[in-house]
Scaffold this motif. Structure first.
Motif, mmCIF file in Angstrom:
data_model
loop_
_atom_site.group_PDB
_atom_site.id
_atom_site.type_symbol
_atom_site.label_atom_id
_atom_site.label_comp_id
_atom_site.label_asym_id
_atom_site.label_seq_id
_atom_site.Cartn_x
_atom_site.Cartn_y
_atom_site.Cartn_z
ATOM 1 N N ALA A 23 0.688 -1.224 -0.058
ATOM 2 C CA ALA A 23 -0.102 -0.024 0.145
ATOM 3 C C ALA A 23 0.911 1.063 0.057
ATOM 4 C CB ALA A 23 -0.999 -0.056 1.125
ATOM 5 N N ARG A 24 1.915 1.235 0.860
ATOM 6 C CA ARG A 24 2.899 2.237 0.823
ATOM 7 C C ARG A 24 3.283 2.546 -0.435
ATOM 8 N NH1 ARG A 24 6.128 0.957 5.211
ATOM 9 N NH2 ARG A 24 4.488 1.743 6.521
ATOM 10 N N SER A 25 3.889 1.487 -0.961
ATOM 11 C CA SER A 25 4.652 1.386 -2.366
ATOM 12 C C SER A 25 3.574 2.050 -3.477
ATOM 13 C CB SER A 25 5.029 0.101 -2.920
ATOM 14 O OG SER A 25 5.475 0.115 -4.078
ATOM 15 N N ASP A 26 2.346 1.836 -3.495
ATOM 16 C CA ASP A 26 1.293 2.183 -4.413
ATOM 17 C C ASP A 26 0.707 3.511 -3.948
ATOM 18 O OD1 ASP A 26 2.023 -0.210 -5.877
ATOM 19 O OD2 ASP A 26 0.038 -1.113 -5.032
ATOM 20 N N ARG A 27 1.230 3.887 -2.874
ATOM 21 C CA ARG A 27 0.613 5.361 -2.409
ATOM 22 C C ARG A 27 -0.989 5.277 -2.098
ATOM 23 N NH1 ARG A 27 3.605 10.372 -5.072
ATOM 24 N NH2 ARG A 27 3.388 10.963 -3.061
ATOM 25 N N ARG A 28 -1.412 4.022 -1.454
ATOM 26 C CA ARG A 28 -2.786 3.993 -1.338
ATOM 27 C C ARG A 28 -2.885 3.584 0.511
ATOM 28 N NH1 ARG A 28 -2.741 -0.150 -5.621
ATOM 29 N NH2 ARG A 28 -3.749 0.797 -7.390
ATOM 30 N N SER A 29 -3.941 3.942 0.811
ATOM 31 C CA SER A 29 -4.253 3.477 2.198
ATOM 32 C C SER A 29 -4.354 1.985 2.331
ATOM 33 C CB SER A 29 -5.588 3.773 2.636
ATOM 34 O OG SER A 29 -6.760 3.463 2.119
ATOM 35 N N LEU A 30 -4.100 1.312 3.398
ATOM 36 C CA LEU A 30 -4.360 -0.430 3.618
ATOM 37 C C LEU A 30 -5.531 -0.683 3.148
ATOM 38 C CD1 LEU A 30 -3.229 -2.880 4.318
ATOM 39 C CD2 LEU A 30 -3.860 -2.337 6.693
ATOM 40 N N ASN A 31 -6.758 0.116 3.489
ATOM 41 C CA ASN A 31 -8.052 -0.257 3.116
ATOM 42 C C ASN A 31 -8.085 -0.163 1.470
ATOM 43 O OD1 ASN A 31 -11.098 -0.749 3.995
ATOM 44 N ND2 ASN A 31 -11.131 0.784 2.540
#
Length: 52
Positions: A23-31
């Protein structure tokens, strides 16, 4: 606003860590990452009868 359903989910610690990193790599929240991965998996599901 779209309808949403809340769930409680237990994950192994190592899987959680992998999801957080992705998620961090894709710049998204975990959800958002989990929803994205589920949508991709269900879109590409082959419909076979075998368990994962």
């Amino acid at each position: 606003m779209i309808d949403e359903k809340r769930i409680s989910l237990r994950l192994p610690t190592d899987l959680h860590a992998r999801l957080v990193e992705q998620a961090r790599s894709d710049r998204r929240s975990l959800n958002s990452e989990i929803v994205h991965l589920l949508e991709v998996a269900l879109t590409h599901a082959g419909g076979d009868d075998e368990s994962p």
